[in-house]
Design a protein around this motif. Structure first.
Motif, PDB file in Angstrom:
ATOM      1  N   UNK A   1       0.828  -1.216   0.000  1.00 27.12           N
ATOM      2  CA  UNK A   1       0.000   0.000   0.000  1.00 27.12           C
ATOM      3  C   UNK A   1       0.860   1.263   0.000  1.00 27.12           C
ATOM      4  N   UNK A   2       1.981   1.236   0.698  1.00 28.09           N
ATOM      5  CA  UNK A   2       2.827   2.422   0.780  1.00 28.09           C
ATOM      6  C   UNK A   2       3.666   2.628  -0.475  1.00 28.09           C
ATOM      7  N   UNK A   3       3.900   1.572  -1.212  1.00 27.43           N
ATOM      8  CA  UNK A   3       4.665   1.694  -2.456  1.00 27.43           C
ATOM      9  C   UNK A   3       6.092   2.136  -2.206  1.00 27.43           C
ATOM     10  N   UNK A   4       6.467   3.266  -2.785  1.00 28.34           N
ATOM     11  CA  UNK A   4       7.854   3.734  -2.699  1.00 28.34           C
ATOM     12  C   UNK A   4       8.181   4.422  -1.367  1.00 28.34           C
ATOM     13  N   UNK A   5       7.184   4.637  -0.519  1.00 27.36           N
ATOM     14  CA  UNK A   5       7.459   5.276   0.781  1.00 27.36           C
ATOM     15  C   UNK A   5       8.198   4.340   1.731  1.00 27.36           C
ATOM     16  N   UNK A   6       8.109   3.029   1.498  1.00 21.99           N
ATOM     17  CA  UNK A   6       8.826   2.067   2.332  1.00 21.99           C
ATOM     18  C   UNK A   6       9.763   1.263   1.426  1.00 21.99           C
ATOM     19  N   UNK A   7      11.059   1.449   1.635  1.00 24.31           N
ATOM     20  CA  UNK A   7      12.028   0.724   0.818  1.00 24.31           C
ATOM     21  C   UNK A   7      12.153  -0.722   1.312  1.00 24.31           C
ATOM     22  N   UNK A   8      12.836  -1.543   0.519  1.00 20.56           N
ATOM     23  CA  UNK A   8      13.064  -2.932   0.930  1.00 20.56           C
ATOM     24  C   UNK A   8      13.918  -3.000   2.184  1.00 20.56           C
ATOM     25  N   UNK A   9      14.837  -2.056   2.325  1.00 18.90           N
ATOM     26  CA  UNK A   9      15.678  -2.027   3.522  1.00 18.90           C
ATOM     27  C   UNK A   9      14.838  -1.677   4.752  1.00 18.90           C
ATOM     28  N   UNK A  10      13.928  -0.721   4.625  1.00 22.98           N
ATOM     29  CA  UNK A  10      13.027  -0.385   5.732  1.00 22.98           C
ATOM     30  C   UNK A  10      12.168  -1.582   6.115  1.00 22.98           C
ATOM     31  N   UNK A  11      11.636  -2.259   5.098  1.00 19.13           N
ATOM     32  CA  UNK A  11      10.826  -3.447   5.344  1.00 19.13           C
ATOM     33  C   UNK A  11      11.633  -4.505   6.092  1.00 19.13           C
ATOM     34  N   UNK A  12      12.862  -4.715   5.661  1.00 18.31           N
ATOM     35  CA  UNK A  12      13.732  -5.699   6.318  1.00 18.31           C
ATOM     36  C   UNK A  12      14.001  -5.362   7.771  1.00 18.31           C
ATOM     37  N   UNK A  13      14.276  -4.096   8.039  1.00 14.45           N
ATOM     38  CA  UNK A  13      14.528  -3.680   9.421  1.00 14.45           C
ATOM     39  C   UNK A  13      13.289  -3.897  10.299  1.00 14.45           C
ATOM     40  N   UNK A  14      12.153  -3.451   9.806  1.00 17.12           N
ATOM     41  CA  UNK A  14      10.923  -3.572  10.595  1.00 17.12           C
ATOM     42  C   UNK A  14      10.586  -5.036  10.827  1.00 17.12           C
ATOM     43  N   UNK A  15      10.670  -5.860   9.772  1.00 14.10           N
ATOM     44  CA  UNK A  15      10.339  -7.273   9.902  1.00 14.10           C
ATOM     45  C   UNK A  15      11.335  -7.996  10.808  1.00 14.10           C
ATOM     46  N   UNK A  16      12.620  -7.670  10.667  1.00 12.37           N
ATOM     47  CA  UNK A  16      13.648  -8.313  11.491  1.00 12.37           C
ATOM     48  C   UNK A  16      13.502  -7.983  12.964  1.00 12.37           C
ATOM     49  N   UNK A  17      13.308  -6.715  13.268  1.00 10.21           N
ATOM     50  CA  UNK A  17      13.149  -6.313  14.669  1.00 10.21           C
ATOM     51  C   UNK A  17      11.862  -6.899  15.247  1.00 10.21           C
ATOM     52  N   UNK A  18      10.789  -6.882  14.456  1.00  6.38           N
ATOM     53  CA  UNK A  18       9.525  -7.460  14.914  1.00  6.38           C
ATOM     54  C   UNK A  18       9.642  -8.945  15.197  1.00  6.38           C
ATOM     55  N   UNK A  19      10.342  -9.670  14.324  1.00  2.00           N
ATOM     56  CA  UNK A  19      10.534 -11.104  14.532  1.00  2.00           C
ATOM     57  C   UNK A  19      11.384 -11.361  15.774  1.00  2.00           C
ATOM     58  N   UNK A  20      12.405 -10.555  15.988  1.00  2.00           N
ATOM     59  CA  UNK A  20      13.231 -10.709  17.183  1.00  2.00           C
ATOM     60  C   UNK A  20      12.454 -10.465  18.463  1.00  2.00           C
ATOM     61  N   UNK A  21      11.660  -9.406  18.475  1.00  2.00           N
ATOM     62  CA  UNK A  21      10.837  -9.104  19.655  1.00  2.00           C
ATOM     63  C   UNK A  21       9.822 -10.215  19.891  1.00  2.00           C
ATOM     64  N   UNK A  22       9.240 -10.727  18.824  1.00  2.00           N
ATOM     65  CA  UNK A  22       8.271 -11.821  18.928  1.00  2.00           C
ATOM     66  C   UNK A  22       8.917 -13.057  19.550  1.00  2.00           C
TER      67      UNK A  22
END
Length: 88
Positions: free
Chosen positions: A31-52
Motif C-alpha cells: 500500500x505504501x509503495x515507494x514510501x517504504x524501501x526494501x531495507x526499511x521493510x527488512x529492518x521492521x520485519x527483522x526487529x519485529x521477529x526478534x521481539x516476537x
C-alpha cells in the motif's frame, strides 16, 4: 456443542487477529509503495521477529509463574482487538 463453540471460537478469532496484525506488514509495504524501501521493510520485519521470539521466552514462564493464565489471555485478546481498531 454450543458451549464448546462459545469456549473455542473467541480463542480461534484471537489467534487469527494476532497473526493478522503480525503479518499485516506485507500489505502495508504494498500500500505504501515507494514510501517504504526494501531495507526499511527488512529492518521492521527483522526487529519485529526478534521481539516476537524473545517475548515467547519471557512471557511464557512469566505467566506460568504469576498464574492467572485466563487474565493474561484476555489481555492478549484486548491487544489483538486494538490492532484491528488501528488497522481500520
Amino acid at each position: 456443542m454450543t458451549r464448546r463453540f462459545i469456549n473455542w471460537f473467541p480463542l480461534g478469532m484471537t489467534y487469527a487477529f494476532l497473526y493478522m496484525a503480525r503479518y499485516n506488514l506485507t500489505v502495508s509495504k504494498t500500500a505504501l509503495g515507494s514510501l517504504m524501501s526494501n531495507q526499511d521493510f527488512g529492518w521492521i520485519f527483522g526487529i519485529g521477529t526478534g521481539v516476537y521470539g524473545v517475548s515467547f521466552l519471557v512471557n511464557g514462564p512469566l505467566v506460568d509463574k504469576i498464574g492467572g493464565k485466563r487474565r493474561h489471555h484476555h489481555r492478549g485478546g484486548g491487544g489483538s482487538l486494538a490492532n484491528i481498531v488501528l488497522a481500520c
